[in-house]
Enzyme design. Structure first.
Site, PDB file in Angstrom:
ATOM      1  N   GLU A 155       0.957  -1.168   0.253  1.00 49.89           N
ATOM      2  CA  GLU A 155       0.318   0.273  -0.338  1.00 49.89           C
ATOM      3  C   GLU A 155       0.726   1.073   0.028  1.00 49.89           C
ATOM      4  O   GLU A 155       0.630   2.731  -0.145  1.00 49.89           O
ATOM      5  CB  GLU A 155      -1.010   0.409   0.941  1.00 49.89           C
ATOM      6  CG  GLU A 155      -2.376  -0.710   0.885  1.00 49.89           C
ATOM      7  CD  GLU A 155      -3.116  -0.201   2.145  1.00 49.89           C
ATOM      8  OE1 GLU A 155      -3.106   0.146   3.324  1.00 49.89           O
ATOM      9  OE2 GLU A 155      -4.599  -0.932   1.811  1.00 49.89           O
ATOM     10  N   HIS A 179       8.772 -26.639  -2.044  1.00 50.37           N
ATOM     11  CA  HIS A 179       8.001 -27.837  -2.757  1.00 50.37           C
ATOM     12  C   HIS A 179       7.191 -27.278  -3.762  1.00 50.37           C
ATOM     13  O   HIS A 179       6.029 -28.598  -3.985  1.00 50.37           O
ATOM     14  CB  HIS A 179       7.550 -28.948  -1.752  1.00 50.37           C
ATOM     15  CG  HIS A 179       8.669 -29.447  -0.612  1.00 50.37           C
ATOM     16  ND1 HIS A 179       9.068 -30.473  -1.135  1.00 50.37           N
ATOM     17  CD2 HIS A 179       9.609 -28.948  -0.085  1.00 50.37           C
ATOM     18  CE1 HIS A 179       9.705 -31.129  -0.375  1.00 50.37           C
ATOM     19  NE2 HIS A 179      10.479 -30.131   0.668  1.00 50.37           N
ATOM     20  N   LYS A 198     -14.250  -0.305  -3.809  1.00 49.71           N
ATOM     21  CA  LYS A 198     -15.485   0.475  -3.223  1.00 49.71           C
ATOM     22  C   LYS A 198     -16.679   0.925  -3.921  1.00 49.71           C
ATOM     23  O   LYS A 198     -17.734   0.240  -3.548  1.00 49.71           O
ATOM     24  CB  LYS A 198     -14.570   0.945  -2.012  1.00 49.71           C
ATOM     25  CG  LYS A 198     -14.084   0.088  -0.938  1.00 49.71           C
ATOM     26  CD  LYS A 198     -13.669   1.011   0.133  1.00 49.71           C
ATOM     27  CE  LYS A 198     -12.732   0.278   0.806  1.00 49.71           C
ATOM     28  NZ  LYS A 198     -12.068   1.313   1.986  1.00 49.71           N
TER      29      LYS A 198
HETATM   30  O1  PA5 Z   1      -4.144   0.634   6.479  1.00 49.35           O
HETATM   31  C1  PA5 Z   1      -5.570   1.224   5.941  1.00 49.35           C
HETATM   32  O2  PA5 Z   1      -6.152   2.375   5.588  1.00 49.35           O
HETATM   33  C2  PA5 Z   1      -6.811   0.172   5.788  1.00 49.35           C
HETATM   34  O3  PA5 Z   1      -6.779  -1.276   5.622  1.00 49.35           O
HETATM   35  C3  PA5 Z   1      -7.451   0.062   6.566  1.00 49.35           C
HETATM   36  O4  PA5 Z   1      -7.295  -0.047   7.619  1.00 49.35           O
HETATM   37  C4  PA5 Z   1      -8.574  -0.535   6.501  1.00 49.35           C
HETATM   38  O5  PA5 Z   1      -9.406  -0.499   4.932  1.00 49.35           O
HETATM   39  C5  PA5 Z   1      -9.989  -0.350   7.265  1.00 49.35           C
HETATM   40  O6  PA5 Z   1     -10.372   0.951   7.221  1.00 49.35           O
HETATM   41  P1  PA5 Z   1     -11.281   1.284   8.601  1.00 49.35           P
HETATM   42  O7  PA5 Z   1     -10.214   1.140   9.569  1.00 49.35           O
HETATM   43  O8  PA5 Z   1     -11.792   2.635   8.285  1.00 49.35           O
HETATM   44  O9  PA5 Z   1     -12.222   0.616   9.255  1.00 49.35           O
END
Ligand code: PA5
Length: 428
Positions: free
Chosen positions: A280, A301, A416
């Site tokens: 990310e 393996h 999303k």
């Molecule tokens: O790193 C991030 O920002 C994401 O992985 C969020 O943590 C994830 O989408 C969950 O979001 P939220 O905490 O708003 O439910």
């Protein structure tokens, strides 16, 4: 220095001196908070700046969960659950019989997975730690609705209130509002710490404390990593050295993939946490290494063939523990049909050490693939806290070297939006 970045198994040459000036500039940018995403650098001093009052409440709530419930359901996704799971499995193993058992929901929409877990929980005494900054994440919110309904219908609203712990924004959002209305005990996701950098906040520490792990030690480890990674000199900063290797292999040698390798099955989730952190942070603007992970010798393996003789699009980063927690000896067998009596009496740790040495040699000398070895003496709460912070610092450097913002994740929104449109959510 708890983690050492070893370069002797690199096949390609990295000229560290060439990068020192740029590393110094980026380090200034991180420390002075002048780079892209500078609103999200709260993790940098968190190991010394964390809210002491909240940590005391985390430990108390963790103990309360341990004393009163058989199961803790951690309900969150991405940065709101991966760190907790990585720590709990790395330090406690994966057995369900450990009390309290930890179950993970809110990270999937699969009806079969959710139904199986709901059936399992039906007659069990469980608490919930719902973790969401926004409180509107579909996966987490849907599972939380189901879990809350089950508790409220089965045990009554009052008992449900005591069993639900919410980790969310400090002042706003859907989960914050609900928690205030219902009187759930609340813990804070700091504004200046993004999900994938949040494991050492309440996001990770409450489930980790409930699992019986020493959270003070984890923070102490992180504080040690903070000190060890302050000096940007590549001769002493092992985290930045790792960042430069990654950047150079990607930009100078066209590597596309990095495999995070461990030899420990209970570190699989640590690999998942690591993948989110680097994936990310760096995978944007058409740039970045694809982070993948593998567990050896298991995956030797399966993936082993590709790694040995396939395309050279990747390099390996092996987290190598020099100390084994357990020492099981291979028994003698009278018939010796498998011809393994030559190993009888030998510890599995020694056998695994040889597997590691043989594999590195095969993959580098014969396979001609780079292997970065991150050496760590042993896994412990202290060392894992160190390792989390160390990777976070390294990731910030590495993403800035690539010229991208290490702290945003704009691409995550696209699926999303499509999903909401297809589901008919108002406004989509
Ligand atoms: O790193 C991030 O920002 C994401 O992985 C969020 O943590 C994830 O989408 C969950 O979001 P939220 O905490 O708003 O439910």
């Amino acid at each position: 220095m708890i983690i050492e970045t070893k370069t002797e198994h690199l096949v390609d040459h990295i000229d560290f001196a060439k990068y020192q000036t740029r590393v110094n500039e980026i380090n200034d940018m991180i420390v002075n908070k002048t780079g892209l995403g500078n609103d999200f650098l709260g993790w940098l001093d968190w190991p010394i700046n964390y809210d002491k009052e909240e940590l005391a409440r985390i430990k108390k709530a963790g103990q309360y969960i341990r004393d009163n419930y058989d199961i803790l359901v951690v309900c969150g996704i991405g940065g709101s659950y991966l760190g907790a799971r990585a720590a709990i499995e790395a330090l406690r193993g994966t057995f369900r019989s450990n009390k309290p058992e930890i179950i993970y929901l809110g990270q999937s929409l699969d009806p079969t997975y959710i139904q199986e877990n709901m059936e399992y929980l039906q007659d069990k005494k469980f608490a919930i730690n719902v973790i969401s900054k926004s409180g509107t994440t579909t996966e987490t919110s849907v599972s939380f609705r189901l879990l809350r309904n089950l508790l409220e219908k089965r045990d009554g609203v009052e008992a449900a209130r005591k069993a639900i712990f919410a980790t969310t924004d400090k002042a706003r959002g859907a989960l914050y509002t609900l928690s205030v209305q219902e009187g759930y005990e609340r813990f804070v996701i700091p504004d200046d710490i993004g999900g994938r950098y949040s494991v050492l906040t309440a996001v990770g520490l409450l489930p980790i404390a409930a699992a019986g792990i020493d959270v003070d030690e984890m923070l102490a480890g992180a504080a040690e990593a903070r000190l060890d990674t302050m000096n940007p000199d590549l001769n002493v900063n092992e985290a930045y050295k790792y960042a430069v290797i990654r950047h150079a292999l990607w930009s100078e040698y066209q590597k596309q993939v990095e495999f995070f390798i461990t030899y420990v099955p209970s570190f699989v989730q640590l690999g998942e946490w690591w993948k989110q952190l680097f994936g990310e942070s760096e995978g944007k603007e058409g740039k970045g290494l694809l982070p993948d992970s593998a567990t050896f010798t298991t995956d030797l393996h399966s993936l082993g063939q590709f790694i040995q003789q396939g395309s050279h699009c990747f390099f390996e980063t092996t987290l190598h523990l020099t100390h084994h927690r357990h020492w099981i000896k291979v028994p003698t067998d009278e018939q010796d049909l498998d011809h393994l009596n030559f190993l009888a009496g030998m510890g599995l740790g020694s056998i695994q050490d040889k597997a590691y040495e043989g594999t590195i040699e095969a993959h580098t000398k014969v396979g001609k693939n780079n292997n970065v070895v991150l050496e760590l003496e042993r896994m412990s709460a202290h060392n894992l806290g160190y390792l989390f912070y160390w990777f976070e610092k390294s990731c910030a450097m590495s993403a800035y070297l690539n010229g991208v913002n290490p702290f945003d994740q704009p691409g995550v929104e696209v699926y999303k939006r499509n999903m909401f449109h297809l589901l008919g959510k108002p406004g989509y």
